[in-house]
Design an enzyme around this catalytic site. Structure first.
Site, PDB file in Angstrom:
ATOM      1  CD  GLU A 116      -5.317  -4.224  -4.078  1.00  0.00           C
ATOM      2  OE1 GLU A 116      -5.329  -3.983  -2.853  1.00  0.00           O
ATOM      3  OE2 GLU A 116      -4.299  -4.527  -4.699  1.00  0.00           O
ATOM      4  CG  HIS A 125      -5.438  -2.571   0.253  1.00  0.00           C
ATOM      5  ND1 HIS A 125      -4.649  -2.315  -0.834  1.00  0.00           N
ATOM      6  CD2 HIS A 125      -5.004  -1.730   1.232  1.00  0.00           C
ATOM      7  CE1 HIS A 125      -3.782  -1.355  -0.539  1.00  0.00           C
ATOM      8  NE2 HIS A 125      -3.972  -0.985   0.714  1.00  0.00           N
ATOM      9  CB  SER A 163      -0.958  -0.039   1.195  1.00  0.00           C
ATOM     10  OG  SER A 163      -1.943   0.962   1.082  1.00  0.00           O
TER      11      SER A 163
END
Length: 532
Positions: free
Chosen positions: A339, A440, A220
């Site tokens: 995600e 994610h 990220s």
């Protein structure tokens, strides 16, 4: 008879406990504390014998909370400096402070330029894996159980480092256009990371690491920080491979937008640019509270991230092309198939959607591109009749935002002639509310071999098998610059002709242009990196 059986069982358990205790004592005698010399002073490392025995692996040495830079509080909004040398031996037995931030991160302080090291032994020249934490540019630290380096270090005979650095307005408030004396304030977090990599270059050999074989890994925001470092001249030569997991930085914040945000932040503090110097001495809590002001460009709270300042960052990270300075650095680019399930999947309002309600959930804040939500819903309904509206919400928002940037970076590397190894995680983890998907952050415990750590959504009998394949790919990449290993089909780099992608699932498989129809559908719309 029953009583005799219990007695024998009790004696057996007692004997086993005694053997285990004796083994631990002998191990502690064998694995004594180790002191190493760094440029700033001596550091004591400890073996994690008890934990290693519980996990059935070899012990590793760890040193936590080592200062790689001086306290930033007295020099707030200035570039970092190396730490002052210390006398005696630093007892590196606890994680250092995280940068002050909004949210629940414990142990916060402006004296946050700290790092942690795990190593199988202090003698040798092992590959070094430096993990940069996520949390956009505003939250997080290098002390999460999910990013603990012990298991990866023992598994692959590598040295693992995690890093804290300045975040939010302390690391990325671009005041340079508003007041004198703040020339580098828009990229201080990046400059901190560069200082940490200089520490690795100068000191990691004392921990058994090879300073000319350093792999950066980040998920990220951590991946975005790495992509940015790839375009920063000051970072040149400090790392030799790069792995970005669901974290891309195609463009940085433009200098004018960054100045607008800094001015809004000052206004929330009750200051005009002429009084900007007052932020150097204000309580840090006020600085963080003011960061909640509305962002005039993106909406939501103020965005703080890397700035195209013409100084430490003279070009956009991956626009209009991949940076030439990093062309020789092998790169792995990854994303997860769902995600945005991590952001949207815990909201009950995003479950049980109808086709009529779907466009109202496909907001600009979620799509991040200028496209008619009704057109998006209609396209998926026509082209993917197997998906329900809940699934379309996740797939469309994923394809339009974070995955789009991953594709752009992979294309730029391929066009440069320095293609990346690209992966997509398909193996599903579980959110706390029970929803499942490759969301994610779900690749963190798999890539770092921490599926049993607190916060991991990797559950079930197959979790470790998936972690074996992903962590071995990382270790192979760190060692050779090529992620191939015996547990994977042949992985070839990404080309514009085939768009080769490793699909991490059980079994893993190679695919050409997975989700190509989604890529083409959203590729018609210009992509603008949040912050630009």
């Amino acid at each position: 008879m029953a009583g005799g059986t219990l007695t024998r069982r009790g004696l057996t358990l007692a004997a086993a406990a005694a053997v285990a205790s004796s083994t631990l004592v002998r191990a502690r005698e064998k694995y004594g504390a180790v002191v190493v010399e760094t440029r700033s002073g001596r550091v004591r490392l400890q073996w994690d014998v008890a934990r290693a025995q519980a996990e059935g692996r070899s012990p590793v040495l760890r040193a936590l909370g080592i200062p790689y830079g001086a306290d930033t509080g007295p020099r707030r909004f200035q570039p970092p400096l190396p730490p002052a040398p210390w006398s005696g031996v630093l007892e590196a037995d606890a994680f250092g402070p995280a940068c002050p931030q909004r949210g629940g991160e414990p142990n916060q302080s402006e004296d946050c330029l700290r790092l942690n090291v795990w190593t199988p032994a202090q003698i040798g020249r092992r590959p070094v894996v430096v993990y940069i934490h996520g949390g956009a540019y505003s939250t997080g630290s290098g002390s999460s159980p999910l990013t603990d380096g012990a298991r990866l270090s023992a598994r692959g005979d590598v040295v693992v480092v995690t890093v804290n650095h300045r975040l939010g307005p302390l690391g990325y408030a671009s005041l340079a256009r508003l007041a004198a004396g703040f020339e580098d304030s828009g990229n201080l977090g990046q400059l901190d990371l560069i200082l940490s990599l200089e520490w690795v270059r100068d000191n990691i050999a004392a921990f058994g690491g090879d300073p000319v074989n350093v792999t950066l890994v980040g998920q990220s925001g951590g991946g975005a920080k790495i992509a940015t470092l790839m375009a920063m001249p000051m970072a040149s030569g400090l790392f030799h491979r790069a792995v970005t997991m669901s974290g891309q930085q195609v463009t940085a914040s433009g200098p004018l937008n960054a100045a607008r945000r800094a001015e809004a932040w000052l206004a929330a503090l009750g200051l005009t640019p002429s009084r900007a110097d007052e932020v150097r001495t204000m309580p840090v809590e006020r600085l963080l509270e003011a960061a909640g002001a509305t962002d005039a460009i993106l909406g939501g709270s103020l965005y703080f991230g890397p700035v195209l300042d013409g100084r430490s960052l003279p070009r956009h990270p991956f626009w209009p092309d991949a940076p030439a300075q990093s062309a020789a650095i092998p790169m792995m680019i990854g994303n997860t198939r769902e995600e945005t399930l991590a952001f949207l999947g815990n909201d009950p309002a995003n479950a049980g959607l109808t086709w009529e309600a779907l466009p109202g959930r496909l907001t600009p804040a979620q799509m991040r591109i200028d496209i008619d939500p009704a057109e998006v819903g209609g396209w998926y309904r026509r082209e993917h009749p197997e998906m329900n509206p809940d699934q379309v919400l996740i797939r469309a928002t994923t394809a339009a935002r974070s995955w789009r940037a991953a594709v752009i970076e992979a294309e730029a590397r391929a066009a440069q002639g320095s293609p990346a190894w690209v992966y997509q995680l398909d193996w599903a983890s579980r959110l706390p509310n029970g929803r499942t998907g490759a969301y994610h952050t779900s690749d963190i415990p798999l890539m770092l071999d921490n599926v049993r750590a607190e916060g991991s959504g990797a559950v079930g009998a197959d979790a470790q098998a998936m972690a074996d394949r992903m962590s071995d790919a990382l270790l192979a990449f760190a060692r050779t610059g090529d992620p191939n290993h015996a547990g994977l089909p042949r992985w070839t780099p990404y080309s514009l002709a085939r768009r080769e992608t490793m699909l991490f699932d059980l079994p893993p498989q190679m695919a050409d242009d997975p989700r190509g129809d989604e890529r083409r559908f959203f590729g018609r719309i210009p992509y603008v990196q949040p912050g630009t």
